[in-house]
Each structure stands twice: as C-alpha cells, then as structure tokens.
Design a protein around this motif. Structure first.
Motif, PDB file in Angstrom:
ATOM      1  N   THR A   1     -41.330 -16.940 -45.924  1.00 46.95           N
ATOM      2  CA  THR A   1     -41.365 -18.241 -45.263  1.00 46.95           C
ATOM      3  C   THR A   1     -39.950 -18.707 -44.938  1.00 46.95           C
ATOM      4  OG1 THR A   1     -43.400 -18.825 -46.447  1.00 46.95           O
ATOM      5  CG2 THR A   1     -42.127 -20.643 -45.495  1.00 46.95           C
ATOM      6  N   ALA A   2     -39.074 -18.642 -45.929  1.00 47.00           N
ATOM      7  CA  ALA A   2     -37.689 -19.080 -45.716  1.00 47.00           C
ATOM      8  C   ALA A   2     -36.912 -18.092 -44.859  1.00 47.00           C
ATOM      9  CB  ALA A   2     -36.997 -19.267 -47.061  1.00 47.00           C
TER      10      ALA A   2
ATOM     11  N   ASN B   1     -46.622 -21.225 -49.476  1.00 48.21           N
ATOM     12  CA  ASN B   1     -46.080 -21.174 -48.118  1.00 48.21           C
ATOM     13  C   ASN B   1     -46.035 -22.548 -47.462  1.00 48.21           C
ATOM     14  OD1 ASN B   1     -45.785 -18.370 -48.279  1.00 48.21           O
ATOM     15  ND2 ASN B   1     -47.844 -18.000 -47.503  1.00 48.21           N
ATOM     16  N   ILE B   2     -47.113 -23.300 -47.614  1.00 58.15           N
ATOM     17  CA  ILE B   2     -47.169 -24.620 -46.973  1.00 58.15           C
ATOM     18  C   ILE B   2     -46.140 -25.561 -47.588  1.00 58.15           C
ATOM     19  CG2 ILE B   2     -48.594 -26.672 -46.644  1.00 58.15           C
ATOM     20  CD1 ILE B   2     -51.000 -24.765 -46.325  1.00 58.15           C
ATOM     21  N   SER B   3     -46.016 -25.538 -48.927  1.00 52.79           N
ATOM     22  CA  SER B   3     -45.043 -26.425 -49.570  1.00 52.79           C
ATOM     23  C   SER B   3     -43.620 -26.056 -49.159  1.00 52.79           C
ATOM     24  CB  SER B   3     -45.192 -26.368 -51.094  1.00 52.79           C
ATOM     25  OG  SER B   3     -44.988 -25.052 -51.585  1.00 52.79           O
TER      26      SER B   3
ATOM     27  N   LEU C   1     -40.494 -25.727 -36.768  1.00 55.40           N
ATOM     28  CA  LEU C   1     -41.102 -24.829 -37.754  1.00 55.40           C
ATOM     29  C   LEU C   1     -42.475 -25.366 -38.106  1.00 55.40           C
ATOM     30  CD1 LEU C   1     -40.904 -22.537 -39.926  1.00 55.40           C
ATOM     31  CD2 LEU C   1     -39.924 -24.262 -41.454  1.00 55.40           C
ATOM     32  N   GLN C   2     -43.489 -24.493 -38.087  1.00 58.39           N
ATOM     33  CA  GLN C   2     -44.850 -24.909 -38.414  1.00 58.39           C
ATOM     34  C   GLN C   2     -45.581 -23.786 -39.160  1.00 58.39           C
ATOM     35  OE1 GLN C   2     -46.716 -27.380 -34.958  1.00 58.39           O
ATOM     36  NE2 GLN C   2     -45.426 -25.842 -34.006  1.00 58.39           N
ATOM     37  N   SER C   3     -46.455 -24.176 -40.048  1.00 54.62           N
ATOM     38  CA  SER C   3     -47.364 -23.228 -40.694  1.00 54.62           C
ATOM     39  C   SER C   3     -48.790 -23.543 -40.279  1.00 54.62           C
ATOM     40  CB  SER C   3     -47.275 -23.317 -42.225  1.00 54.62           C
ATOM     41  OG  SER C   3     -46.234 -22.527 -42.728  1.00 54.62           O
ATOM     42  N   ILE C   4     -49.565 -22.489 -40.061  1.00 52.67           N
ATOM     43  CA  ILE C   4     -51.008 -22.668 -39.841  1.00 52.67           C
ATOM     44  C   ILE C   4     -51.634 -22.885 -41.207  1.00 52.67           C
ATOM     45  CG2 ILE C   4     -53.114 -21.631 -38.935  1.00 52.67           C
ATOM     46  CD1 ILE C   4     -50.939 -22.242 -36.820  1.00 52.67           C
TER      47      ILE C   4
END
Length: 425
Positions: free
Chosen positions: A130-131, A156-158, A177-180
């Motif tokens: 993620t990072a 991942n979301i956090s 930056l976005q997460s599904i």
C-alpha cells in the motif's frame, strides 16, 4: 442506476492525475516526508487494524509464511516510513530528457519522461505494498487506485487513509490515492476493465491472481511477482558456497517471490552434494519433493531426514510453494538444466553455482529470466538491493519493464518537437 464505487473512483483518479502532472517535485517530495511522519504517528492505529486481519487469517488456517507477509509491527512500520523518506531523496524522473537531436529538416526533437496517468494495483496480503505503491506513484506524478486482498482489508484501508490525509495536508489534489473498499469480488473485475480511466494495471501476488488478471483485464497489464525460482548446482560448484546460498535462498523468507522453489543438481555431483543439502534444509523443516535419483539417495539418510523427502510429481516442477517446501531434481548437465528452467521457470530469478566459467557463461546467456545469478542467492532480486530505490513489483514479462520496477517503470515518454515553420513536402 447509481455508479459503482470502482467507476466513481476511476473518474476521480483521472481528474487527480491531471492535477498531479502539474505539481512540482518539491511538493511531491514534501508529501512523501509527511506520509512517513504520519505512519509513525498513527502506528498504534495501524497495528490495531492489522491485528484484526491477522486474527481472521489465522482463524481461516492461513499458512504462517503468508501470515508473516501480512503482519505489521512497529519495526515494519518504521521500515515502511524510512522507505518513503529514502524515496523522497531519489532523483525526480518526470521531465528527464532521454533523447535530444535535430532532425534533417531542422526540427528539434526532445524525448522526455512523463507520468503514466492512473496506475491501479491489485495485490494480496501485503500491507507494505500500500505504501510502496502510493509513494512510487506519487513520486512519478501518477494517481493511484489500490485494490488489496480481503485478507488484509483493514490494514490496507487504514494505511491508505493515513497516507491520503498526509498527502492532502502537503498540497496534493483530492483523490490522488484511493482504495477500493468493498469486498465484493466483482469490483476487482470491474477495475480490470476500466478502459479509458486506468492507464496501467499491476497485479502483485499469487500465480492465480496474476493469471486471473491477465485473462480478464481490458486495460494494459504489467505482470509481476510469481516466482518459481531455481538454484542449479553444477558439478564444479564450490562446496563452501552451496549450503549458505541454498539455506538463504530457501529459508530466509520462504513466502516471498525471490525465494527458490526448485533445486537442480548435476547427476555426477548428486552423491556428494545432495545428502548435505537435504540434511541442512530438513534441519530447518524444509520438505523435499524429489525425483527418483534424489529420493533413492535420501533413503540412505537418517529417518528424520529421509521422512521429509517425498517423491515428486510432474506438478512439482512448476509449483511456487511459498513455504518450506522445495523440489529437487537431477540433471545431466548445464544444457539440461537450462532446458528445464526455461520450461518450468516463471522467468523471475534463477541461479547457477559453478566455478566453471564456460558453464556460467552459457547459463547466464541462455536462461530466459528477468534476473540470472552466478554464485549468489536469488534473494537479492529487489529494487532496493539493485539500487533502484523502492519498487512497485518485479516484472516477469518483457514489454515496457522487466525485473524490479522502480521509478522509470512508472513513466512513459513523449516527444516534443520545436520547429520554425517547417512543413512536410
């Protein structure tokens, strides 16, 4: 009908990418440093969210090497933060001139590096990705959409939230930056097919994930990660190097893609070297899947070692175990070793141990992999170890990028042509 989460985030990322392309390197680097600080400031929150994922993974019977890849602690978070700081110090690839010349007609041609646009990542059980992805995409001026596996969803979301907020405070555009976040599997397929919004998709994980992505994607894909890596022990290998390299390459971190999954050995040397290899690795709880010759050799060993040597099937030669298991096969010579590796390798990282210069030269020339080693462990296939800085993955294909993918792999180029009124006749 309401638009889906994936479509909305794809549209938002496209807008963000245009804004990011205009942001200067100083702002991007400042954001990377603030992201590193935020990870350390929020590590208790990140570790608590990660613990939820680890507990659920253990309850589901997930193998320990995969648990190891999933787990976060203060040391790992510090390492992730330090990687972002290091990335901030790396050269800025955007705007780099890769070619410049004057054409026959007097037009000045310049070729420069530019962002790809929107980079999407699909990955499994690796919160550090993620990072890594967020940092590398930011450094190269790309908007980033992340789709982590359900096993690491909270982690991942956090982490995305922490990094995103830090970037916004540093002056980055909304939705950079976005997460599904939905766990609905259909969202993954939708992301793979987001034509016109996603410029490149990078899967990072298991063989099945990469295969599914390649088979279903309608956007450009860079294949990464699957590592059926080989260690070939030539008859003229230095006995002093065999065990340290075999132990390191198989057991240091068996769940990573640059760990070896198969050992090949010249039949002429098997009687001398195979028993000590079996002993050294079974002492470290490695299970062998052996061909007939190695299996017979193992039967003369003590029961505690022989019991960990199973007879191999055809499927074993192509398996990525990601665990304390390895296949072991005799070959006639370097030619047969090369043929076997090119047939079963995933073209990630393969190594030869030999003091015979001609055998080494032939091996490194003819083995068709992204990284080919002579007398060293395959565990070095890594962007940091190669001096590339952070990496977004290790490409096992040949187009655009191959091997560890650092900053340049996340850029494209464009031609700028400056004239003085020329027309083509």
């Amino acid at each position: 009908m309401a638009a889906s989460e994936v479509l909305i985030k794809g549209q938002q990322a496209q807008v963000a990418a245009r804004a990011l392309a205009k942001i200067d390197a100083t702002t991007r680097n400042k954001a990377l440093l603030k992201m590193a600080d935020a990870l350390l400031a929020e590590q208790e929150y990140l570790i608590a969210e990660n613990a939820i994922d680890v507990k659920a993974a253990r309850a589901a019977g997930t193998a320990e090497p995969l648990i190891d890849r999933l787990m976060l602690d203060s040391g790992r978070i510090e390492g992730i933060a330090e990687a972002l700081r290091t990335l901030a110090q790396e050269r800025d690839p955007i705007g780099t001139v890769t070619e410049g010349r004057t054409l026959y007609n007097g037009i000045r041609l310049t070729r420069v590096r530019v962002p790809l646009g929107v980079v999407a990542m699909i990955y499994e059980a690796r919160p550090n990705v993620t990072a890594d992805a967020a940092g590398l995409c930011l450094k190269t001026g790309n908007a980033c959409i992340l789709r982590g596996g359900s096993l690491a969803n909270n982690s991942n979301i956090s982490m995305t939230n922490v990094l995103y907020k830090a970037g916004i405070k540093a002056g980055l555009p909304e939705h950079w930056l976005q997460s599904i976040e939905t766990t609905d599997r259909s969202a993954t397929t939708e992301l793979m097919q987001l034509v016109g919004l996603v410029d490149v998709l990078i899967p990072r994980g298991s063989a099945s994930l990469i295969r599914t992505t390649v088979e279903n994607a309608k956007v450009p894909v860079i294949e990464t990660g699957e590592g059926n890596c080989h260690l070939y022990i030539h008859k003229d290998a230095d006995p002093e190097t065999i065990l340290p390299i075999a132990i390191n390459a198989k057991t240091q971190r068996p769940g990573v893609c640059n760990a070896i999954e198969s050992i090949l050995i010249d039949k002429e040397a098997a009687g001398s070297f195979a028993p000590m290899i079996i002993k050294a690795l079974t002492d470290r709880n490695v299970i062998f899947h052996a061909d007939e010759t190695i299996f017979e050799i193992a039967q003369s060993l003590p029961e505690e070692q022989a019991s960990k040597v199973k007879q191999a099937t055809e499927d074993d030669w192509g398996r990525e175990y990601l665990d304390l298991e390895v296949s072991f096969k005799c070959v006639k010579d370097v030619e047969e070793a090369i043929e076997h590796i090119n047939a079963y390798s995933t073209h990630h990282s393969d190594a030869i141990l030999s003091q015979d210069y001609s055998a080494v030269a032939r091996f490194v020339q003819e083995v068709d992999s992204a990284a080919v080693y002579a007398n060293a462990s395959t565990r070095f296939t890594d962007g940091g170890e190669f001096g590339l800085g952070a990496e977004i993955g290790i490409s096992t294909q040949k187009l655009h990028a191959r091997g560890p993918m650092g900053l340049d792999a996340l850029t494209s180029t464009k031609f700028i042509l400056e004239g003085s009124g020329q027309v083509r006749g």
